[in-house]
Design a protein around this motif. Structure first.
Motif, mmCIF file in Angstrom:
data_model
loop_
_atom_site.group_PDB
_atom_site.id
_atom_site.type_symbol
_atom_site.label_atom_id
_atom_site.label_comp_id
_atom_site.label_asym_id
_atom_site.label_seq_id
_atom_site.Cartn_x
_atom_site.Cartn_y
_atom_site.Cartn_z
ATOM 1 N N ALA A 93 100.463 34.942 27.104
ATOM 2 C CA ALA A 93 99.200 34.683 26.425
ATOM 3 C C ALA A 93 98.755 33.241 26.552
ATOM 4 O O ALA A 93 97.700 32.883 26.038
ATOM 5 C CB ALA A 93 99.334 35.052 24.945
ATOM 6 N N LYS A 299 96.289 40.136 20.806
ATOM 7 C CA LYS A 299 96.232 40.948 22.022
ATOM 8 C C LYS A 299 96.303 40.010 23.214
ATOM 9 O O LYS A 299 95.308 39.380 23.554
ATOM 10 C CB LYS A 299 94.890 41.701 22.092
ATOM 11 C CG LYS A 299 94.807 42.882 21.224
ATOM 12 C CD LYS A 299 93.570 43.703 21.550
ATOM 13 C CE LYS A 299 93.467 44.769 20.507
ATOM 14 N NZ LYS A 299 92.192 45.236 20.176
ATOM 15 N N PRO A 301 96.238 38.845 27.128
ATOM 16 C CA PRO A 301 95.485 39.414 28.249
ATOM 17 C C PRO A 301 96.383 40.307 29.092
ATOM 18 O O PRO A 301 97.609 40.202 29.062
ATOM 19 C CB PRO A 301 95.039 38.186 29.035
ATOM 20 C CG PRO A 301 95.961 37.108 28.629
ATOM 21 C CD PRO A 301 96.377 37.396 27.235
ATOM 22 N N ALA A 302 95.770 41.189 29.874
ATOM 23 C CA ALA A 302 96.541 42.071 30.750
ATOM 24 C C ALA A 302 97.243 41.234 31.797
ATOM 25 O O ALA A 302 96.694 40.268 32.308
ATOM 26 C CB ALA A 302 95.602 43.077 31.404
ATOM 27 N N GLY A 303 98.457 41.612 32.117
ATOM 28 C CA GLY A 303 99.205 40.845 33.104
ATOM 29 C C GLY A 303 100.684 40.996 32.854
ATOM 30 O O GLY A 303 101.115 41.829 32.054
ATOM 31 N N SER A 322 101.680 43.666 30.107
ATOM 32 C CA SER A 322 100.686 43.945 29.070
ATOM 33 C C SER A 322 99.474 44.606 29.689
ATOM 34 O O SER A 322 99.066 44.268 30.797
ATOM 35 C CB SER A 322 100.272 42.623 28.417
ATOM 36 O OG SER A 322 98.994 42.743 27.842
ATOM 37 N N GLN C 6 89.228 35.983 21.864
ATOM 38 C CA GLN C 6 90.096 36.704 22.798
ATOM 39 C C GLN C 6 90.820 35.699 23.680
ATOM 40 O O GLN C 6 90.249 34.728 24.144
ATOM 41 C CB GLN C 6 89.221 37.642 23.635
ATOM 42 C CG GLN C 6 89.994 38.687 24.404
ATOM 43 C CD GLN C 6 90.673 39.699 23.512
ATOM 44 O OE1 GLN C 6 91.436 39.363 22.611
ATOM 45 N NE2 GLN C 6 90.410 40.972 23.751
ATOM 46 N N LEU C 7 92.095 35.948 23.945
ATOM 47 C CA LEU C 7 92.868 35.042 24.784
ATOM 48 C C LEU C 7 92.474 35.240 26.239
ATOM 49 O O LEU C 7 92.289 36.364 26.679
ATOM 50 C CB LEU C 7 94.354 35.336 24.584
ATOM 51 C CG LEU C 7 94.814 35.119 23.140
ATOM 52 C CD1 LEU C 7 96.094 35.861 22.880
ATOM 53 C CD2 LEU C 7 94.994 33.651 22.868
ATOM 54 N N GLN C 8 92.347 34.155 26.975
ATOM 55 C CA GLN C 8 91.850 34.222 28.350
ATOM 56 C C GLN C 8 92.991 34.394 29.330
ATOM 57 O O GLN C 8 94.075 33.848 29.138
ATOM 58 C CB GLN C 8 91.091 32.931 28.692
ATOM 59 C CG GLN C 8 89.900 32.676 27.792
ATOM 60 C CD GLN C 8 88.866 33.764 27.960
ATOM 61 O OE1 GLN C 8 88.540 34.166 29.073
ATOM 62 N NE2 GLN C 8 88.374 34.275 26.851
ATOM 63 N N SER C 9 92.742 35.120 30.419
ATOM 64 C CA SER C 9 93.731 35.230 31.498
ATOM 65 C C SER C 9 93.766 33.930 32.281
ATOM 66 O O SER C 9 92.760 33.250 32.412
ATOM 67 C CB SER C 9 93.338 36.353 32.461
ATOM 68 O OG SER C 9 93.354 37.585 31.808
ATOM 69 N N PRO C 10 94.931 33.568 32.840
ATOM 70 C CA PRO C 10 94.974 32.362 33.681
ATOM 71 C C PRO C 10 94.229 32.608 34.980
ATOM 72 O O PRO C 10 94.098 33.755 35.424
ATOM 73 C CB PRO C 10 96.480 32.162 33.928
ATOM 74 C CG PRO C 10 97.084 33.498 33.721
ATOM 75 C CD PRO C 10 96.236 34.225 32.724
ATOM 76 N N LEU C 75 102.669 50.314 35.045
ATOM 77 C CA LEU C 75 101.386 49.714 34.721
ATOM 78 C C LEU C 75 100.539 49.905 35.953
ATOM 79 O O LEU C 75 100.840 49.325 36.982
ATOM 80 C CB LEU C 75 101.594 48.229 34.405
ATOM 81 C CG LEU C 75 100.396 47.373 34.049
ATOM 82 C CD1 LEU C 75 99.920 47.687 32.660
ATOM 83 C CD2 LEU C 75 100.788 45.901 34.108
#
Lengths: 372, 174, 185
Positions: A93, A299, A301-303, A322, C6-10, C75
């Motif tokens: 996260a 939550k 991020p997806a990854g 995730s 919302q948390l950001q993706s790298p 996944l």
């Protein structure tokens, strides 16, 4: 088994079952030992007697709710597992942890390393028949467990680290009490050294027994004192530094002898180094917050992300996947004992049944993390 | 002991027979409760607290409790930890190998009712699905004082036993 | 960060010469990848995987001698995840091998890293992936007679019903026990 006579030896092979309930298997491990006379021809570990489906449960819990389960894998050194898990979630996260929280986490993890190694020493002593060491070791462990109880409220399964830091700050008076508890410990370790390490019976039983060549150890995925006892100085705290370990001065304990004695001496030295680390943490810890505020509905991020720590048993890794929801898609706990246990068939052939107890004891396996 | 039990049952029905039975009960119960030898059945985390209870600080030896490795030499089976589907038949087999009188102490939440692993596909929700349990000690893991409390409760339960009577109800501690 | 944000993706990492070189030398095995923060991430395929892994283990510039983890993850489809670590260079290689969801199979790495033996048995046990060439592919965590592969998404988490219907007699030979001692477990 159709062949009961081995060619040339003239001895009949007997299959002996050790476990799953056995005083010396350190949990519910079943070893199916094929003996020729009293010499081991083959050992087959049979595991799964403590498979509690922790990884599947992880897919059905919120990220925060999974923290107690991490402790219960390697239940003797639970803080290392929790630390690896929260590090993985924080990596996933992108969460920054305050420095004070990192110091507290490292301190508690090292105190937990001390309690874990003392449990190992006590159990190893009982396996060797030296019950005095059991009583001494467990006695030394109690002040440290009181410290942990002062901070976390629990004696064994702390479940105290949180995603983003620590839930509470250290209580008042912790510094003085910790220094007091650690002041006596090196002297007591010296006492146990004289009592146990210098004991000629232990030396005969442990020296040159259960040789794990370093290349085989690395190829099998062995880590921690099991591998460092074979001269490979691989310590996750130095190789892949995490939290505030780069700021700390400590030595990586390694022994070149590759035998049970080598692994034993590595753990004794690690205990002394852990005392050093905790004292440095007490000196260097800065003031500040102990927790990064997270959204209530957390939550990531997806990854995917992975993290690893040096648990008392070795390289403990966590791999998380995730899908963007509040529950993990996959929680994978890579347990060091699982890989270390694979070495048993390789290193116990040719030794006697009593040596098998010493060999399995020197690997310091915890079945909770082997089976998960 | 079967003959003695039958004799005791007859004696209870005879007027005044209980007076003869009471001292015998007292002595036999005192002997049994003061020397409870558990079979160390440490499965998971609770086993470490069981070890700590038997060790220097919380000493179980002062209660006459000595950990035995073999079921044939033990009185009480302290099930410390989670019982999984692979382990359950062995647990039953070891219980069957214990000579009577025997008791079972379920230590911890996992042995009591499944604990945190209640919805797992491979754990048994409480050891009482496999063996009859006399004392439950709650906790995850229970404090050593809690385990001592459970063993003392078991001692009190044994104290209430009678040669002619029932085993007694289950006790929960913690 | 504030509540509700919302948390950001790298951001995605850049192209890497190492990945390009491996792609050119092992075109069937390496289908993509990137390199970031000391982690060499590769998307691999089963064809030529063993040669790639031998190269990753033996070549001195890679020296991935330590198999840190071997697991599976569902996944976007089922895939095998390999985590290799190089003790001399202190870096990771993270390999992802996509496998078929219905009949998952993959080549075994137990000849290259003997430690893969039990890891692959665990993936077989919990995910049902058959590892071709594995010396001893059988269940490791669950009893041998267990039928499902529980960590698949298609298998819901349901508590165990124990004892099985019909109860257990004292001394009854339970069907979940392994075979006779003295024989192969």
């Amino acid at each position: 088994m159709s062949d009961l006579m081995t060619a040339g030896s003239g001895l009949q092979q007997t299959v002996v079952n050790m476990g799953p309930q056995h005083p010396s298997t350190h949990g519910v491990l079943r070893l199916i030992v094929t003996l020729e006379g009293e010499v081991i021809a083959d050992v087959k570990p049979d595991i799964g007697y403590l498979h509690r489906s922790v990884e599947k449960i992880g897919e059905n819990r919120l990220y925060q709710q999974f923290i107690p389960y991490t402790d219960r894998c390697d239940y003797v050194g639970g803080s290392g597992n929790t630390q690896a898990y929260v590090l993985a979630v924080e990596k996933l996260a992108g969460i920054e942890v305050p420095e004070r929280a990192q110091f507290i986490r490292v301190m508690l993890a090292e105190l937990n390393r001390l309690t874990s190694h003392l449990v190992w020493l006590s159990a190893f002593g009982v396996d060797m028949g030296a019950t005095t060491v059991f009583l001494y070791g467990m006695r030394e462990r109690e002040p440290i467990m009181d410290l942990m109880e002062m901070v976390t409220g629990a004696r064994l399964t702390y479940s105290w680290f949180r995603i983003g830091g620590c839930p509470l700050d250290l209580p008042a008076g912790f510094d003085a009490r910790c220094r007091e508890a650690l002041r006596h410990l090196p002297g007591r370790l010296d006492e146990m050294d004289v009592l146990f390490t210098g004991n000629p019976v232990l030396q005969v039983r442990c020296q040159q027994v259960g040789i794990l060549p370093p290349e085989l150890g690395v190829a099998l995925g062995a880590s921690g004192p099991t591998l460092r006892g074979s001269g490979v100085p691989y310590d996750v705290r130095r190789a892949i530094p995490y939290e505030i370990y780069p700021k700390l001065d400590f030595a990586v304990a390694a022994q070149p002898t590759c035998d049970v004695m080598g692994r034993y001496l590595v753990r004794i030295e690690e205990m002394r180094q852990s005392i050093r680390i905790v004292e440095q943490c007490l000196d260097l810890i800065p003031p500040g917050p102990v927790m990064t505020k997270l959204p209530r509905a957390f939550k990531p991020p997806a990854g995917e992300a992975f993290a690893q720590v040096e648990s008392p048993r070795g390289h403990f890794g966590v791999y998380l996947a995730s899908d963007g929801s509040n529950r993990p898609r996959r929680v994978r706990l890579r347990a060091p004992s699982f890989a270390n246990l694979q070495a048993v068939p390789y290193i116990s052939k040719g030794w006697k049944l009593a040596d098998l107890v010493a060999i399995v004891g020197s690997l310091d396996i915890v079945l909770g993390e082997v089976d998960r | 002991m079967g003959v003695i039990n039958r004799a005791a049952e007859v004696l209870v029905k005879v007027p005044g027979g209980s007076i003869l039975l009471a001292p015998a009960d007292f002595v036999i119960n005192w002997a049994r409760e003061s020397s409870l030898w558990p079979m160390q059945f440490g499965l998971a985390c609770c086993a470490i607290e069981m070890m700590a209870t038997a060790a220097s600080r919380f000493d179980l030896d002062r209660f006459g409790i000595i950990m035995r490795a073999s079921p044939r030499q033990s009185d009480v089976m302290i099930v410390a930890g989670t019982v999984t589907v692979k382990m359950a038949p062995f647990l039953r087999r070891l219980y069957d190998q214990m000579p009577e009188p025997r008791w079972v102490l379920a230590m911890g939440n996992c042995a009591g009712a499944g604990g945190p692993f209640l919805d797992s596909y491979s754990t048994v929700q409480g050891v009482d699905r496999v063996v009859p349990v006399d004392v439950y000690v709650a906790g995850c893991p229970p404090r050593p004082e809690g385990l001592v409390d459970g063993l003392l409760a078991l001692q009190r339960k044994i104290h209430r036993m009678s040669l002619a009577g029932e085993r007694g109800e289950r006790v929960t501690v913690g | 960060m504030s509540e509700g944000e919302q948390l950001q993706s790298p951001p995605p990492p850049e192209l890497s010469p190492t990945v390009e070189e491996l792609e050119s030398r092992f075109p069937q095995a390496v289908t993509g990848g990137w390199e970031q923060d000391g982690v060499l991430r590769l998307e691999v395929a089963a064809q030529g995987l063993l040669d790639l892994c031998r190269e990753l283990r033996d070549a001195p510039e890679y020296a991935f001698d330590f198999l840190a983890d071997l697991t599976a993850c569902e996944l976007d489809g089922l895939k095998i995840v390999y985590l290799l670590f190089s003790i001399p260079h202190s870096r990771f290689a993270w390999l992802h091998l996509a496998v078929d969801g219905e009949r998952p199979a993959a080549p075994t790495l137990s000849e290259i890293w003997p430690g893969a033996n039990w890891f692959e048995r665990e993936v077989y046990d919990l995910f049902g992936v058959r590892f071709e060439g594995h010396p001893d592919l059988r269940r490791i965590m669950l009893p041998d007679q267990w039928e499902s592969h529980p960590l698949r998404r298609s298998v819901p988490l349901e508590p165990l019903v124990y004892p099985p219907a019909g109860g257990m007699e004292v001394g009854q030979r339970d069907s979940l026990l392994p075979s006779e001692p003295g024989g192969e477990p």
